[in-house]
Design an enzyme around this catalytic site. Structure first.
Site, PDB file in Angstrom:
ATOM      1  CG  ASP A  47       1.051   0.610  -6.510  1.00 48.99           C
ATOM      2  OD1 ASP A  47       0.063   0.381  -7.242  1.00 48.99           O
ATOM      3  OD2 ASP A  47       1.146   1.649  -5.809  1.00 48.99           O
ATOM      4  CB  SER A  48      -2.465  -3.701  -8.222  1.00 47.23           C
ATOM      5  OG  SER A  48      -1.841  -3.946  -9.463  1.00 47.23           O
ATOM      6  CG  ASP A  87       2.142   1.661 -10.469  1.00 45.52           C
ATOM      7  OD1 ASP A  87       2.079   2.870 -10.734  1.00 45.52           O
ATOM      8  OD2 ASP A  87       1.227   1.036  -9.895  1.00 45.52           O
ATOM      9  CD  GLU A 186      -8.013   2.724 -10.337  1.00 49.99           C
ATOM     10  OE1 GLU A 186      -6.806   3.038 -10.424  1.00 49.99           O
ATOM     11  OE2 GLU A 186      -8.433   1.801  -9.618  1.00 49.99           O
TER      12      GLU A 186
END
Ligand code: KIV
Length: 285
Positions: A47-48, A87, A186
């Site tokens: 979804d980046s 995602d 992350e």
């Protein structure tokens, strides 16, 4: 079976044998073909895309299920033999386990993904359990979770004190206990990455979590130098595509303005004798 034949990966064997998993995001068909040609193990249709493709000021938050599905379909076509992970975007799994399962199923049915990923630790355990119980392969994602950067006060490394690190470790165990097949960490310190990778029997992958994890993920737009607005510390650039693109496009603009493009080699040819015939016919019009 050759792992590339169907995008099926034996994650646990890879971890047991110390085989590092290679992982990148992709959002479009051409990039998917490049990544499959580069023999990448896994592609995340992240979804980046909210930042890297759509340029939303608020990053990933406006990204919808419908957008993710369309991008996953393009990636599936471009990388038919690679493991594709969808995602789950903000709002698609946070409300109820039923909603989470319904949206996860959409990725499998409409985009033929091999697995899905969602963000969060202890607070989303019921959603993880429901998706795993429905038979899907799930990757957890903890540490700095971009959908919650508002709560973190921005894109900040997580788990930098012993107490904060313990919270990340508790989240990791909760995600594993809920049935996740793998975990993405992350923006945590290498110490936390190493501890969790050793502590869990499932593979633990890193995006900014150090060398001791079981594999590495990066955002393709960072790797290729396409997304230039912000460069996290953990990014290594392997190309400067934005610079190359601006240079090439500037040359095109200048060639057109100066009458240097198109040249003869860029033009179609009339069939032999037809140009003279046309001239004659046109005179008689
Ligand atoms: O959407 C994405 O690309 C991600 C990465 C930041 C891990 O979730």
């Amino acid at each position: 079976m050759d792992k590339k034949k169907k995008g099926i990966l034996d994650f646990r064997r890879m971890k047991a044998e110390g085989e590092k998993l290679t992982w990148l995001t992709a959002y479009d068909y051409p990039t998917a073909t490049f990544e499959e040609a580069a023999d990448i193990d896994m592609i995340l249709v992240g979804d980046s895309m909210g930042n890297c493709v759509y340029g939303y000021q608020s990053g990933t938050l406006p990204v919808t299920m419908d957008m993710c599905i369309v991008h996953c379909q393009a990636i599936r076509r471009g990388a038919p033999n690679t493991h594709i992970m969808g995602d789950m975007p903000f709002g698609s799994y946070q409300t109820t386990p039923e909603d989470a399962v319904r949206n996860a199923v959409r990725f499998y049915k409409e985009a033929e993904v091999d697995s899905i990923k969602l963000e969060g630790g202890r607070r989303i355990v019921p959603m993880i359990k429901a998706i795993v119980d429905a038979g899907m392969v799930l990757c957890g994602h903890i540490g700095l979770t971009p959908q919650s950067t508002g709560q973190f006060g921005g894109y900040k490394a997580q788990g930098r004190t012993a107490e904060a690190a313990l919270e990340v470790i508790k989240d990791a165990r909760a995600v594993r206990d809920a049935g996740a097949a793998m975990l993405l960490l992350e923006a945590v310190t290498p110490e936390v990455g190493a501890f969790i990778a050793k502590d869990l029997d499932i593979p633990v992958y890193s995006i900014g979590a150090g060398i001791d994890c079981d594999g590495q993920l990066l955002i393709v737009s960072d790797v290729l130098g396409i997304w230039e607005a912000f460069k996290p510390k953990f990014v290594k650039r392997y190309a400067e595509i934005a610079d190359l693109s601006v240079k090439a496009l500037t040359e095109y603009v200048s060639d057109v303005r100066a009458g240097r493009f198109p040249e003869d080699i860029h033009c179609y040819k009339m069939i032999e004798g037809e140009a003279e015939k046309l001239e004659k016919l046109a005179r008689e019009l």
